[in-house]
Structures are given as structure tokens and as C-alpha cells.
Design an enzyme around this catalytic site. Sequence first.
Site, short mmCIF file in Angstrom:
data_model
loop_
_atom_site.label_atom_id
_atom_site.label_comp_id
_atom_site.label_asym_id
_atom_site.label_seq_id
_atom_site.Cartn_x
_atom_site.Cartn_y
_atom_site.Cartn_z
N ILE A 489 0.82 -1.22 0.00
CA ILE A 489 0.00 0.00 0.00
C ILE A 489 0.85 1.27 0.00
O ILE A 489 0.34 2.36 -0.11
CB ILE A 489 -1.01 0.02 1.18
CG1 ILE A 489 -0.34 -0.30 2.51
CG2 ILE A 489 -2.15 -0.94 0.93
CD1 ILE A 489 -1.29 -0.28 3.68
N GLY A 490 2.16 1.12 0.09
CA GLY A 490 3.02 2.29 -0.01
C GLY A 490 4.44 1.81 -0.26
O GLY A 490 4.86 0.80 0.28
N VAL A 497 5.26 -0.38 2.80
CA VAL A 497 4.15 -0.64 3.71
C VAL A 497 3.21 -1.61 3.00
O VAL A 497 2.83 -1.38 1.86
CB VAL A 497 3.39 0.66 4.05
CG1 VAL A 497 2.32 0.37 5.08
CG2 VAL A 497 4.34 1.72 4.56
N LYS A 514 5.01 -2.05 8.22
CA LYS A 514 6.06 -1.23 7.62
C LYS A 514 7.38 -1.95 7.77
O LYS A 514 7.66 -2.52 8.81
CB LYS A 514 6.17 0.12 8.33
CG LYS A 514 4.91 0.90 8.33
CD LYS A 514 5.10 2.23 9.03
CE LYS A 514 6.03 3.12 8.25
NZ LYS A 514 6.02 4.50 8.80
N ASP A 617 7.93 15.54 11.30
CA ASP A 617 7.40 15.49 9.94
C ASP A 617 5.89 15.56 9.96
O ASP A 617 5.21 14.73 9.36
CB ASP A 617 7.90 14.21 9.25
CG ASP A 617 7.75 14.29 7.73
OD1 ASP A 617 7.36 15.37 7.24
OD2 ASP A 617 8.01 13.30 7.06
#
Length: 775
Positions: A489-490, A497, A514, A617
Site C-alpha cells: 500500500i506504499g 508498507v 512497515k 514530519d
Amino acid sequence: MAVNFQGLLVVTFWVVSVNLLCSARAQEFGVSVPENVAVGETIFSLPGTRAGEKAELPCAKIEGDPYGRFNVTKNCTIVVANPLDWSVQSTYLLTIRSGVHNTRVKVELSDVEGYPPVYNETCETPVNPNGQTGDLLYSINFALEVGKYGFLCHKTCICKNGARCHGFNGACKCPPGWKGVSCDIPKQDVSITTTPSDPRDIYISANITLHCEVHHVDVGYLTVTVPNKSNKVSFGINKTVFHVPNIQPTNNGPYTCQVRDTRGNTLNTTFVLNVTNCAPDTKGARCDEVCGCLQGASCDRWAGCVCPPGWTGTRCQRKCPHGTYGKDCARKCTCQNWATCDPNDGRCECQAGWYGMDCSKPCKDGRFGWRCQQFCACKNSAVCSNVHGSCACVTPWTGPDCDQLQTSRDEPLLESLVPLGSLVLLVAIVMAILYKTGILACSTPDTAEEDKILFELRRMEQDLAQSLQPGWLGRWEKKIKHLTPGPLIGEGMFGLVRKGKLRTPEGELAVAAKTVRVEDSQSYRDFYREAAILVAVHQQRDGDCRESNIVRLVGLITKSAEKYILLEYAPKGDLLGFLRRSGNINEKDLFGNLLGYAVHIARALQELERLRIAHRDVAARNVLITADDVAKLADFGLARDVYAANQYIRANRPGVDELLPLKWMALESIETGEYTCQSDVWSFGVLLWEIATLGKDPCYDGRMQLSFLQMVGILRQGIRLERPPGCPEDLYRLMRSCWRDVPDTRPTPEGIEERLLQLRHALLPHDVIEMETVV
Ligand SMILES: *[C@@H]1O[C@H](CO)[C@@H](O)[C@H](O)[C@H]1NC(C)=O
Ligand SMILES: *[C@@H]1O[C@H](CO)[C@@H](O)[C@H](O)[C@H]1NC(C)=O
Ligand SMILES: *[C@@H]1O[C@H](CO)[C@@H](O)[C@H](O)[C@H]1NC(C)=O
Ligand SMILES: *[C@@H]1O[C@H](CO)[C@@H](O)[C@H](O)[C@H]1NC(C)=O
Ligand SMILES: *[C@@H]1O[C@H](CO)[C@@H](O)[C@H](O)[C@H]1NC(C)=O
Ligand SMILES: *[C@@H]1O[C@H](CO)[C@@H](O)[C@H](O)[C@H]1NC(C)=O
Ligand SMILES: *[C@@H]1O[C@H](CO)[C@@H](O)[C@H](O)[C@H]1NC(C)=O
Ligand SMILES: *[C@@H]1O[C@H](CO)[C@@H](O)[C@H](O)[C@H]1NC(C)=O
């Protein structure tokens, strides 16, 4: 609640009676409309039975509408001409001339809940008393765009007769003498106003003037009564003033204005004067002593200077005495080992050789000095001083690092030591082989590994390391065989991820897993930093994760070749994507959800602040939306580029090689690499900007791409992100306050939450907010 009432208009017609007996043949009709019917809407049309007559003799209104609520067109339709208000008048009996006949139309209004909007003074955008345009958070000029209101300032105020229009919901605050939704209906009234008008400016020895005014009344006479019961009567005038010079407590009490009109009716109003405060910076029974408070302390008439935490003395001129801190220096420092204690919050600044919240722990594992940052050089089982790193040798070793043998008579000792040395070496080799072949690799909680990571963390962030307790890693460890990885998904340069399923005793759980892709030291550090922060957050909350606005940690997998952080799976994705997809959502959703999400993140920042951890962040791309529509802060350092590679810029600073989210970073973070809770507040301001632009990429000074040095230059010149089109001034001011140069002058996460709730409260109907705040 205020609804979009176009299209909801329900008009029912029925003929009440047709009076055929009367020669005038007056017809009666009834119509029922909600009070919030729009101006310009047609609410009644005379049935066309006598169309011919209508054409010959145009219709006209004769009576029943003294304040012009309705227009009657020539062809006998009734149009709403001015806003209606059920509470002012709920029934109108209109008489209309139609043709040669008269027609009676009874218009009945129905009450609509939440209409008209309430002018809530609590949520009023305050007026800047000095008229300055400085960026004090709360000094906001009212209604910057005159005559407009709403989140996007795109709705037009309807307030008449000098009424104030509420910046958020457009409600009108009528001046004395007027009533109705838009303050256009005269009201018989008597009012008292004062100069100065701000109660804070009325203090002992001030001079005030009371203005008594009568509105829409034929005045017979006017009486002003003062607290000592004496009064002053004037005849035939509708306005009078009354001066009270040099106010003293004896002047306190009710001031009443009473008017009697020419027909003998009376009206009255009362103003209660209650002056108990001295003028600014003065105190004492007669308000004649000067306070002269320092540190921005406020001055109380009886107590004198009310010092902020960490200060004491009659003028707050002294810091708290040694060993105390906080408000009134009432709290005792817990710092040990000669650590100094911050007079404000009691935080300990450890002396060399000590660490921990109260500096009670000596440096361990071969470290010493300030923040345990130096490595001991002691050899051969010598004991290393935690303070200055000096070595206490064991015989027969000597020398500063205990690596020289005593050059003395005991020669044979050396010989006996040689075999011992080889034995140690042999054991080490066997252990290494056992470990490599995996026999020892899966041994239970690897405290050595944990300590190593802790020290690594401590070098980066002392506070973070202090929040962790022994065994923190082991407690969250999950087994790799229980994880079934699913779709990606990432994905980025450093990590990825996946959606996955984790088998737990309670059943299968959807997780976001992750992992680090490349084993370089930066991503390794980021991985453990994120793991450590999440563990610290969860430990502090003692496992109760329901209300946290930080993404929930499910577990860690650190004992396999691929290391994982397992997080709750957020099906709605990240906030940035959500914003970009919601291009044309309606305004209500905009208020309800988007500012609500901002409130959630402000709460997440408060959680981090309590732990003294900086996120580093904060940005829309790092906020996840859960299935229950709660925004949670995620991404504490791993996979910088997972979501949006072009939002990070490679740092060009000596000794720094990492991708940085420059356009989200506080000035001091860019310049010195310093991250604090206040620098997170800066980034939060950018996040608000992202929300207000529905996910635009921040753009400074018209440029999308900026280098490291250009960015510093721009910020140093005071240039900031511009107000997004349609963004309310209040919201933009909140952003600007997050971007102040001096970190300490930025608002706190708590202050931000409060401010956002105020902004949102004024925008939303109350029931929605109740629901949201429960979440
Ligand atoms: C009456 O006239 C208005 C324009 O003045 C028009 O919009 C409306 O349709 C007419 N109504 C009837 C019933 O003729
Ligand atoms: C009502 O009539 C007045 C005067 O004829 C006109 O100025 C106004 O625009 C009308 N209002 C509506 C809503 O038609
Ligand atoms: C005005 O807002 C405050 C706080 O937001 C709330 O407590 C109060 O009930 C509101 N008043 C009205 C009349 O809505
Ligand atoms: C009130 O008025 C008197 C006389 O006009 C003046 O001397 C005094 O300074 C005024 N007080 C204040 C607080 O302005
Ligand atoms: C007071 O009376 C005067 C005329 O005597 C009139 O012009 C004025 O509008 C009245 N003011 C109010 C507030 O009614
Ligand atoms: C009452 O107060 C007014 C002014 O506040 C003063 O002019 C008047 O003399 C007082 N009357 C008495 C009886 O004290
Ligand atoms: C003011 O009016 C109220 C009724 O509206 C009445 O009860 C009260 O007695 C009046 N006060 C005075 C001082 O006339
Ligand atoms: C005046 O204000 C004080 C607080 O500022 C309050 O305690 C007191 O009851 C008030 N007195 C009157 C008469 O309203």
C-alpha cells in the site's frame, strides 16, 4: 439546525372558507411556510379562476404587512421580500386587492429548529483594540471582508441598521431599537450604553458616561435613576447622557432608564455598574500603588503581581529558589546528583555521568560524560567512572586505560595469563558460531540488543530514551509466522508498507506492516526511532489506545531478517489523499470533517509534547484516517518518500545527507537541525494550510522548487505561505502564528486545539459538534 432550505420549501394551500353570503365576496386563503423561506421565493399565487379580472385590475397589497415582509405582484402572487422570523411574528393576515374584490391571505410561519442562527458572543472573532495588524493570535479585526461571512467568506450578510454580522454563521446582532433576523423591524426599546464601552476599561477612578436612548417610542418623559435613588427627569426628548466622574465603589449599583410614552405605557432598562478593579499596573485599597510586574505577570488589586511558574518576588523579579519550581515555587525538584532543575517545569538537566528523568541513573555500558555521550576507553574489566571516564584498573593492569601490565617482579603472572586469554577467545569463537548457525539467535529478550538501540536513541533524543523502560522491545515483539503479508500500500526508496493480517489470540487483525528495505544506518535508526516513539506513547497511555490520536501500535517484529512495525490499518488512507479527492465536497463537510481532523492532530501533538518528543514530519501525508473518521498522526521517521517523493528535498548541509520536508520545516530546524515540539507546531501550521487548500503543494514566493539556501533566505525575509483563496482570516492568523520566527512565541498544541474548536464551533450546528467531540 440551519439547512439549505431551497427546495425544502413546503407550501400548502387550502381554501379556508369562501364567504358567498357577503356582498363584498371576500375570499380567504391560508398558506403555511417555514420561517426560513428564502427572500424572493413565491409563497402564494391566487388561483386563476378570475384571470380576466386579474389582467384588468392589477393586484395590490392593502394591509396586514406594516414592515414590508411581502411583495404582491400585479398578477397576484405573494413573494417574500424580507427575511421572516417566527419569534417576531408568526402569523400575517394580508389583505390583497384582486380585481374588484378583496382577498384575505393568512400566512402562518412554522418554527424551524436552529433558525435564525444565534449570534454567539463567546465565539465572536474579537476586535483588535488597538487596530494594529500585528499577528497577535487573538487580535483579529472583525469581518475583514466587510459584509461577508462563512468559512470561505463567500456568503453575504443580511444585517441592517448597523447590526453586526457574525463572521461564521451570519447571525445579526441587532443594535437597540431593532429586531428580526436581519434587524429591520423596529422595536420599541430603551437602551443604556457606556463610554468607554469595554468593561475592562472601567476601573476605579475612571470617568464614564452613560447614554440613555429611546427607540421608536413617542416619549412623554424620560427618568434616569442612580444607585442612591436620586433621579433626573427630562421631558419630550429621546436621548440623555449621564456622567460618572472618578468612579469609586460607592458609585456601584443599578442605573435605570425609564421612559413613559405619550399614551402612558412605560419601558425601562437597567445597567449595573460593578467596578472592583484598579487601573492597569496599580493595586491597593485606593488603587494608588504601582505594581511594576516583570515577566509579563498580571497585577491583582489585592495580591499584587501574579507570577508565572518559575518566578517569585513582589515584582516576579527572582527565579524560584534552588530546589523548587512551578507556580509560586510550590513544587519540589526531584533532580538528583547535582542536576539543575528548570524553575518553570522542573525538568532536570543532568550533570555529566548521569541520565534518566531525575538524573538518578549513572551512565552504563561503557559510556560516560554529559548525556552519556562519550565512550570509555577502559580495558581489561576495569571499572569506568560514569562522570569523567577514568578507569579503576584490576590487577595486574595499569595505565590510564588499564592496558599496561605492571612491570614488576611477578613475571610468571604474564605466562599464566596467556592461556587464559586464549580460552576467552575460544569461547567467543564458539559463541559466534552458535549464534551464526542460529542456535542462540532466537534466545528470549535480547537485552544487549535493546541496550544498544537505547544508547543509539539516547544520542539522538535523550527524552525519548528516558521514556522507555527495560524490556520495552520484547514486550511488543510478535512472531513473523503470525504475519500474513498482503498487497503493497506504499512504497519508497527506504521502505515499504503492506496491508497484512496478524494472527492474535483474539483472532485475525488487519494491520499495516512497515518494513525497512535497505539496511543502511539511517533507515535502521529511523526504524527504531519510530518503534521507540510508538512504544513510549503506548506505555504512557498504559495500553488504553481508544482515545489516542497517534496511530495505534499493534506490535514489532525485530528478530527476523526483515524487521516490521505493525500498525492499525487505516482504511481511509492518508489525509493528503483524502483532501485531494474531496475537491467538491460541500461546506458542511469541510467544517465538520476537515477542521475536526486538525483538532485530532493538535491533540496528537499534545500527547507528544507530554513525552517531550518531536515528530519532525507533521504533514497531511503523515496523517491517517481511521474507519471511525478519527485522524491519527503516523510516520515517525520511516520511509520518508513512501507517499510523496517530491515533497522532500535532499539536504545540502555539511555532514547531513537526508531527504528533508523543507517546505514543512521550521526555520530553526532547517538552519540548525533542531527539532522541538514548537517546530512541530510550525509544521502543523503548514498542515492547516494543506487543509485550507484541499491538499495543494505548499508554494513559497510563487516558487514550487526551492533549494535549501533559498528556503532559509525566504523564511528569514519573513515570507510565509500566502492565505489560500477563501480561507477565513481567523484560520490564516492561526497558521501565521505557527510560523513565527521565535519558537517560544508560537501557540501551544493545547492553545491550537482550543482555537480550532472555537472556529469550528461557530461554523457548525451544535449537535454535530457534540457527536464529534465524543469520538
Ligand atoms: C406572475 O408574474 C411573474 C412576473 O412578474 C411571473 O414570474 C409569474 O410566473 C406570474 N405568475 C402567474 C401565476 O402568472
Ligand atoms: C419588493 O418590492 C420592492 C419595491 O417594489 C422591490 O424593490 C423589491 O426588490 C421587491 N422584492 C422582491 C424580493 O421582489
Ligand atoms: C456559545 O458558545 C459557547 C462555547 O462555544 C457555548 O458554551 C454556548 O452555549 C454558546 N451559546 C449559544 C447561545 O449558543
Ligand atoms: C477623569 O476626568 C478628570 C477631569 O476631567 C481627569 O482629571 C482625570 O484624569 C480623568 N480620569 C481618567 C482615568 O481619565
Ligand atoms: C429622537 O428624536 C429625534 C427627533 O426629535 C429623531 O430625529 C431621532 O431619530 C430620534 N431618535 C431615536 C433613537 O428615536
Ligand atoms: C446621588 O448621586 C448623584 C451622582 O451620582 C449625586 O449628584 C447626588 O448628589 C447624590 N444624591 C444623594 C442624596 O446622595
Ligand atoms: C422595569 O420594568 C419591569 C417590567 O418590564 C418592572 O417589573 C420593573 O418594576 C420596572 N422597573 C422600574 C425601576 O420601573
Ligand atoms: C461585582 O463583581 C464581583 C466580581 O467581580 C462579584 O463577586 C460581585 O457579586 C459583583 N457585585 C454585584 C453587585 O454585581
